[in-house]
Write an enzyme that holds these catalytic residues in place. Structure first.
Site, short mmCIF file in Angstrom:
data_model
loop_
_atom_site.label_atom_id
_atom_site.label_comp_id
_atom_site.label_asym_id
_atom_site.label_seq_id
_atom_site.Cartn_x
_atom_site.Cartn_y
_atom_site.Cartn_z
CD GLU A 7 7.46 -0.38 8.09
OE1 GLU A 7 6.54 -1.10 7.67
OE2 GLU A 7 7.66 0.77 7.66
CD GLU A 54 0.03 -1.34 8.12
OE1 GLU A 54 -0.37 -0.56 9.01
OE2 GLU A 54 0.58 -0.95 7.07
CE LYS A 74 3.10 -6.20 4.09
NZ LYS A 74 2.66 -4.97 4.80
CG ASP A 127 -0.35 -0.07 2.52
OD1 ASP A 127 0.87 -0.34 2.59
OD2 ASP A 127 -1.05 0.15 3.53
CB SER A 128 4.60 1.74 -0.04
OG SER A 128 4.85 0.53 -0.72
N1 LIG Z 1 8.83 5.07 -0.20
C1 LIG Z 1 8.37 4.41 0.87
N2 LIG Z 1 9.20 3.61 1.54
C2 LIG Z 1 8.77 2.93 2.63
O1 LIG Z 1 9.58 2.19 3.24
C3 LIG Z 1 7.41 3.05 3.02
C4 LIG Z 1 6.57 3.89 2.27
N3 LIG Z 1 7.07 4.56 1.22
N4 LIG Z 1 5.27 4.07 2.60
C5 LIG Z 1 4.67 3.24 3.61
C6 LIG Z 1 5.63 2.92 4.66
C7 LIG Z 1 6.06 4.08 5.53
N5 LIG Z 1 7.37 3.64 5.95
C8 LIG Z 1 8.31 4.41 6.59
C9 LIG Z 1 8.18 5.78 6.67
C10 LIG Z 1 9.14 6.54 7.29
C11 LIG Z 1 10.25 5.93 7.83
C12 LIG Z 1 11.32 6.72 8.47
O2 LIG Z 1 12.28 6.17 8.96
N6 LIG Z 1 11.17 8.08 8.43
C13 LIG Z 1 12.12 9.08 8.91
C14 LIG Z 1 12.52 8.90 10.33
C15 LIG Z 1 11.37 9.04 11.33
C16 LIG Z 1 10.88 10.44 11.53
O3 LIG Z 1 11.70 11.32 11.84
O4 LIG Z 1 9.66 10.65 11.41
C17 LIG Z 1 13.36 9.10 8.02
O5 LIG Z 1 14.49 9.04 8.49
O6 LIG Z 1 13.16 9.22 6.79
C18 LIG Z 1 10.39 4.55 7.74
C19 LIG Z 1 9.43 3.81 7.12
C20 LIG Z 1 7.70 2.39 5.33
N7 LIG Z 1 6.89 2.40 4.14
C1 LIG Z 2 7.22 -1.44 3.55
C2 LIG Z 2 6.41 -2.66 3.25
C3 LIG Z 2 6.60 -3.74 4.26
C4 LIG Z 2 4.95 -2.33 3.06
O1 LIG Z 2 4.08 -2.69 3.81
C5 LIG Z 2 4.60 -1.51 1.89
O2 LIG Z 2 5.44 -1.28 1.00
O3 LIG Z 2 3.43 -1.09 1.81
MG LIG Z 3 2.23 -1.72 3.48
#
Ligand SMILES: Nc1nc(=O)c2c([nH]1)NC[C@@H]1CN(c3ccc(C(=O)N[C@@H](CCC(=O)O)C(=O)O)cc3)CN21
Ligand SMILES: CC(C)C(=O)C(=O)O
Ligand SMILES: [Mg+2]
Length: 271
Positions: free
Chosen positions: A189, A122, A120, A51-52
């Protein structure tokens, strides 16, 4: 679909055997036919129609807006490109949380309309009843714990989850409950590597990590992130394997220059 009977298709049983033998599971997201075909040909084990797509395909801020029918469109396109991989489809926000009948209906709609192999969703404890019902209908379910982006407004940040002992204990419990409910694998995650290692050791089903360390039975990344299409997204867990954003920028700038200068098309590129 391939007519080549030699192709060994990856099933949920294959993933179970990979955990037992210690072979790591490779998973990547895809949302369309062309990329799914390339990832399948490259030998990836699992494609996640995530769903990303809401972020990387549609440009939304979060995963919340994408609909079940939009997920189905992406999944149909991916399945047409795949001969060998296991295709897992995310159930989007609002398509399963209401009750287990809604969850079952959404899972069945995905399976009927896409040709995908699993869904999948959540969540932990709250989703156990729905997961049991979906699994009992014959649809394999992958769980997803830790950072669950469909609950972003409940948590407020994308920070590491389960750093505190109480949250870590709940996650361990949830993991066991999801396994009991019949999940064939779990995504973990953005949780501490030590916690992911403990959960992985406590389960007989495989764990697939994203920002959850090297002890997980497999890893998943969003295709745009690992290909460097999404240069502003730089969380610590991400490894980029290409700098496609700048390569595409260069290619398109060259095309523009060739059109503007009348270099393209030349006499061999016309009829
Ligand atoms: N492009 C993309 N990649 C992803 O991994 C992803 C998506 N979209 N959309 C749905 C979720 C959202 N996810 C995420 C979103 C943010 C962070 C993250 O680490 N964000 C910040 C740090 C946290 C903050 O400060 O809010 C970063 O360092 O970018 C990780 C996974 C994983 N999924
Ligand atoms: C980051 C993965 C696990 C996901 O759920 C997504 O891409 O939507
Ligand atoms: Mg997802």
């Amino acid at each position: 679909m391939s007519v080549n009977k030699e192709i060994k298709k990856i099933t949920t049983n294959t993933l179970q055997k990979m955990k037992s033998s210690g072979e790591k599971i490779s998973m990547i997201t895809a949302y369309d036919f062309s990329f799914a075909k390339m990832f399948d040909a490259a030998g990836i084990d699992v494609i996640l129609v995530g769903d990303s797509a809401s972020n990387v395909m549609a440009g939304h801020e979060t995963t919340l807006p994408i609909t079940l029918d939009q997920m189905i469109y992406h999944a149909q396109s991916v399945v047409r490109g795949v001969d060998r991989c296991l295709v897992v489809v995310d159930l989007p926000f609002g398509s399963y949380q209401g009750n287990s009948r809604e969850a079952l209906n959404s899972a069945i709609k995905v399976m009927k309309e896409t040709g995908g192999h699993a869904i999948k969703l959540e969540g932990g404890e709250n989703e156990v009843e729905s997961i049991k019902r979906i699994v009992n209908s014959g649809v394999p379910v992958m769980g997803h714990l830790g950072l669950t982006p469909q609950s972003i407004y409940k948590f407020g940040t994308y920070n590491v989850r389960a750093k505190e002992a109480a949250e870590a204990e709940q996650l361990k419990k949830d993991a066991l409950l999801l396994q009991e409910a019949g999940c064939f694998a779990l995504v973990l995650e953005k949780i501490p590597a030590q916690l992911a290692a403990e959960v992985t050791a406590s389960l007989h089903i495989p764990t697939i990590g994203i920002g959850a360390g090297g002890a997980c039975d497999g890893q998943v990344l969003v295709m745009h992130d690992m290909l460097g299409i999404n240069a502003s997204f730089k969380p610590r867990f991400l490894r980029t394997y290409l700098d496609l954003e700048s390569q595409i920028n260069g290619a398109v700038q060259q095309y523009i220059a060739d059109v503007k200068s009348s270099d393209f098309p030349n006499e061999h590129e016309q009829y």
